[in-house]
Motif scaffolding. Structure first.
Motif, PDB file in Angstrom:
ATOM      1  N   SER A   1       0.811  -1.176  -0.083  1.00 34.83           N
ATOM      2  CA  SER A   1       0.111  -0.057  -0.188  1.00 34.83           C
ATOM      3  C   SER A   1       0.815   1.140   0.010  1.00 34.83           C
ATOM      4  CB  SER A   1      -0.982   0.008   1.176  1.00 34.83           C
ATOM      5  OG  SER A   1      -0.085  -0.075   2.403  1.00 34.83           O
ATOM      6  N   LYS A   2       2.211   1.125  -0.235  1.00 38.78           N
ATOM      7  CA  LYS A   2       2.857   2.241   0.025  1.00 38.78           C
ATOM      8  C   LYS A   2       2.615   3.334  -1.162  1.00 38.78           C
ATOM      9  CE  LYS A   2       8.041   3.624  -0.176  1.00 38.78           C
ATOM     10  NZ  LYS A   2       9.381   3.165  -0.111  1.00 38.78           N
ATOM     11  N   LEU A   3       2.372   2.994  -2.265  1.00 39.81           N
ATOM     12  CA  LEU A   3       1.898   3.849  -3.388  1.00 39.81           C
ATOM     13  C   LEU A   3       0.804   4.640  -2.936  1.00 39.81           C
ATOM     14  CD1 LEU A   3       2.699   4.998  -6.288  1.00 39.81           C
ATOM     15  CD2 LEU A   3       1.057   3.057  -7.216  1.00 39.81           C
ATOM     16  N   TRP A   4       0.034   3.660  -2.633  1.00 43.07           N
ATOM     17  CA  TRP A   4      -1.366   4.407  -2.246  1.00 43.07           C
ATOM     18  C   TRP A   4      -1.309   5.362  -1.042  1.00 43.07           C
ATOM     19  CZ3 TRP A   4      -5.562   5.170  -4.653  1.00 43.07           C
ATOM     20  CH2 TRP A   4      -6.814   5.457  -4.036  1.00 43.07           C
TER      21      TRP A   4
ATOM     22  N   GLU B   1       1.301 -10.569 -13.018  1.00 43.39           N
ATOM     23  CA  GLU B   1       1.253  -9.503 -12.129  1.00 43.39           C
ATOM     24  C   GLU B   1       1.879  -8.043 -12.430  1.00 43.39           C
ATOM     25  OE1 GLU B   1       2.967 -10.209  -8.393  1.00 43.39           O
ATOM     26  OE2 GLU B   1       1.173 -11.601  -7.560  1.00 43.39           O
ATOM     27  N   GLN B   2       3.248  -8.111 -13.168  1.00 44.73           N
ATOM     28  CA  GLN B   2       3.785  -6.973 -13.642  1.00 44.73           C
ATOM     29  C   GLN B   2       3.162  -6.021 -14.312  1.00 44.73           C
ATOM     30  OE1 GLN B   2       6.626  -6.672 -12.007  1.00 44.73           O
ATOM     31  NE2 GLN B   2       6.830  -4.537 -12.844  1.00 44.73           N
TER      32      GLN B   2
ATOM     33  N   PHE C   1     -18.166  -0.511  -7.843  1.00 44.24           N
ATOM     34  CA  PHE C   1     -17.925  -1.235  -8.976  1.00 44.24           C
ATOM     35  C   PHE C   1     -16.474  -1.128  -8.981  1.00 44.24           C
ATOM     36  CE2 PHE C   1     -22.362   0.374  -9.548  1.00 44.24           C
ATOM     37  CZ  PHE C   1     -22.962  -0.660 -10.202  1.00 44.24           C
ATOM     38  N   PRO C   2     -15.928  -2.071  -8.442  1.00 44.39           N
ATOM     39  CA  PRO C   2     -14.258  -1.926  -8.494  1.00 44.39           C
ATOM     40  C   PRO C   2     -13.791  -2.379  -9.822  1.00 44.39           C
ATOM     41  CG  PRO C   2     -15.148  -3.411  -6.622  1.00 44.39           C
ATOM     42  CD  PRO C   2     -16.467  -3.410  -7.536  1.00 44.39           C
ATOM     43  N   ASP C   3     -12.428  -1.933 -10.128  1.00 41.70           N
ATOM     44  CA  ASP C   3     -11.784  -2.125 -11.279  1.00 41.70           C
ATOM     45  C   ASP C   3     -11.003  -3.422 -10.836  1.00 41.70           C
ATOM     46  OD1 ASP C   3      -9.700  -1.472  -9.185  1.00 41.70           O
ATOM     47  OD2 ASP C   3      -8.683   0.045 -10.579  1.00 41.70           O
ATOM     48  N   ASP C   4     -10.190  -3.841 -11.935  1.00 35.16           N
ATOM     49  CA  ASP C   4      -9.403  -5.235 -11.786  1.00 35.16           C
ATOM     50  C   ASP C   4      -8.701  -5.529 -10.842  1.00 35.16           C
ATOM     51  OD1 ASP C   4     -10.886  -5.849 -14.139  1.00 35.16           O
ATOM     52  OD2 ASP C   4      -9.316  -5.704 -15.410  1.00 35.16           O
ATOM     53  N   TYR C   5      -7.771  -4.355 -10.376  1.00 34.17           N
ATOM     54  CA  TYR C   5      -6.716  -4.417  -9.415  1.00 34.17           C
ATOM     55  C   TYR C   5      -7.492  -4.432  -7.892  1.00 34.17           C
ATOM     56  CZ  TYR C   5      -2.171  -3.558  -7.579  1.00 34.17           C
ATOM     57  OH  TYR C   5      -0.880  -3.477  -7.017  1.00 34.17           O
TER      58      TYR C   5
ATOM     59  N   GLN D   1       0.138  -0.507 -14.753  1.00 33.28           N
ATOM     60  CA  GLN D   1      -1.043   0.113 -14.746  1.00 33.28           C
ATOM     61  C   GLN D   1      -1.589   0.718 -13.603  1.00 33.28           C
ATOM     62  OE1 GLN D   1      -2.137   0.763 -17.882  1.00 33.28           O
ATOM     63  NE2 GLN D   1      -3.603   2.264 -16.498  1.00 33.28           N
ATOM     64  N   HIS D   2      -1.417   0.122 -12.538  1.00 35.51           N
ATOM     65  CA  HIS D   2      -1.821   0.569 -11.340  1.00 35.51           C
ATOM     66  C   HIS D   2      -1.112   1.898 -11.026  1.00 35.51           C
ATOM     67  CE1 HIS D   2      -3.828   0.726  -7.504  1.00 35.51           C
ATOM     68  NE2 HIS D   2      -2.988   0.954  -6.885  1.00 35.51           N
TER      69      HIS D   2
END
Length: 420
Positions: free
Chosen positions: A38-41, A372-373, A139-143, A378-379
């Motif tokens: 969660s560091k990026l978030w 995953e990469q 409505f969540p996205d794929d990630y 993309q995230h």
């Protein structure tokens, strides 16, 4: 309903495995640490808020029939700091969905909501809002879906993971290879426990297997497609195509058992290394045997439905139209074809002794790291775009407030001049 939302609570379940004389707590993630980090978030620009004041502001706005901005609900969700505040955030998501601004719930707010549920062990809350997406607008996205599925799998709550996968299926969101692998892993794990499933649960699980398997051009994908079509076909044969298609992203074309056999034929005549699991073929055979032993439901006609109104309320009638009955009449042909195709698969060495569960585990170990990469990259881009949009909204909000303050000052000055 709004009052009941605040009263729901989570009873966390720890799954314990015994190995020899020692006891271990099952806490193994499928997704890598880089994916779930969660560091990026957390590095996003913070906007600290007093939740009590923010809640009071939103309540007063609702009372006065004023619109609540998407930034207000986003700030509330972002500033959740306890399990109890998750309940409050759920309540305000519901209120926002039923407000004039309901269309403006931001995708980053949905992502933040799920992350907060994961952080404060409120997986049931996240699942509830996704299953009731019309009421909450979640409505969540794929990630985001992947993070939630992985959290349930980490707790070895395979039924909960499958419930999330069903929502992925309903949203037709199997584009990401990571989602496909996680979904098939969850479905195979749940099936391995031999759960007692209702007919509707079998249909939902079958549709999830089928749609996720379509994206995998390997033994896992072929096996999932074959079993998925067989489970859907079972409901088609017993309750009719109208029940199969209801609220499902499936083709309005009869013959799902025929599709399962078509998968077997494609594999048996193919030149590649794709096989079908023996475990799956055994399950398909069991479906055909169950159907052969089940009497055909009688077609319901209007004159015959008025005999007992009380019994009608207890059990809904099963209606088969003429085309449903024609499809049911093909069952002996399907059974014979299945036996011939299975013999052909065995003769060509394409009946894989590996179980569906083992195929899914192998895919998770072999394909997931590479899958995953692209998601992670993309995230990063998505979070950057979300943050740019959020800053833009904050700037517009600031400019709007300054403009309103300027107008108020001009009015006060005009009033003072008139009084003088």
């Amino acid at each position: 309903m709004a009052a009941s939302i605040l009263q729901r609570c989570l009873s966390s379940v720890n799954v314990v495995l015994k190995c020899g004389t020692q006891t271990y707590l099952a806490r193994r993630c499928l997704l890598s640490a880089a994916y779930t980090d969660s560091k990026l978030w957390d590095q996003r620009h913070s906007d600290p808020q007093n939740l009590a004041k923010l809640a009071n502001l939103m309540e007063r706005s609702y009372e006065r029939k004023f619109p609540v901005s998407s930034l207000a609900i986003a700030r509330f969700v972002d500033n959740v700091s306890s399990r109890e505040e998750v309940d409050q955030a759920e309540y305000y998501l519901y209120r926002f969905r039923h407000s004039p601004n309901c269309w403006y719930l931001r995708p980053w707010t949905i992502h933040s909501w799920v992350r907060q549920c994961l952080k404060y062990e409120a997986l049931d809350k996240a699942l509830h809002t996704i299953q009731n997406k019309v009421q909450y607008g979640v409505f969540p996205d794929d990630y985001t879906f992947n993070l939630l599925i992985d959290a349930f799998l980490t707790n070895e709550d395979y039924q909960g993971a499958c419930s999330v996968v069903e929502e992925v299926m309903l949203q037709e969101a199997f584009d990401s290879p990571t989602t496909q692998i996680l979904s098939l892993f969850a479905l195979s794990k749940h099936l391995a426990l031999k759960p007692d499933l209702s007919m509707e649960e079998q249909r939902n699980l079958g549709a999830s297997l089928y749609l996720a398997g379509l994206q995998q051009e390997n033994s896992l994908g072929a096996s999932a497609q074959c079993l998925g079509c067989a489970l859907i076909g079972k409901m088609e044969m017993t309750q009719g195509m109208h029940v199969v298609f209801r609220q499902m992203p499936l083709m309005w074309t009869r013959g799902y058992l025929a599709r399962a056999l078509a998968v077997m034929e494609t594999v048996s005549t193919g030149t590649g290394n794709v096989k079908i699991s023996k475990d799956v073929l055994d399950r398909v055979e069991a479906v055909l045997e169950d159907l052969s032993a089940t009497p055909l439901p009688e077609a319901c006609e209007g004159e015959e439905q008025t005999s007992d109104s009380s019994s009608d309320e207890e059990a809904p009638k099963i209606t088969l139209d003429e085309e449903d009955e024609q499809e049911r009449a093909k069952l002996p042909e399907y059974t014979a074809t299945f036996k011939a195709l299975r013999a052909q698969l065995q003769a060509s060495g394409k009946e894989d002794p590996t179980s569906l569960e083992a195929l899914a585990i192998s895919a998770a170990q072999g394909q997931l790291p590479a899958a995953e990469q692209p998601d992670i990259e993309q995230h990063r881009i998505t979070v950057s775009d979300w943050e740019a949009e959020r800053r833009q909204l904050i700037q517009r909000e600031k400019e709007s407030r300054e403009k309103m303050e300027q107008i108020a000052q001009e009015r006060r000055a005009a009033t003072a001049t008139a009084s003088a």
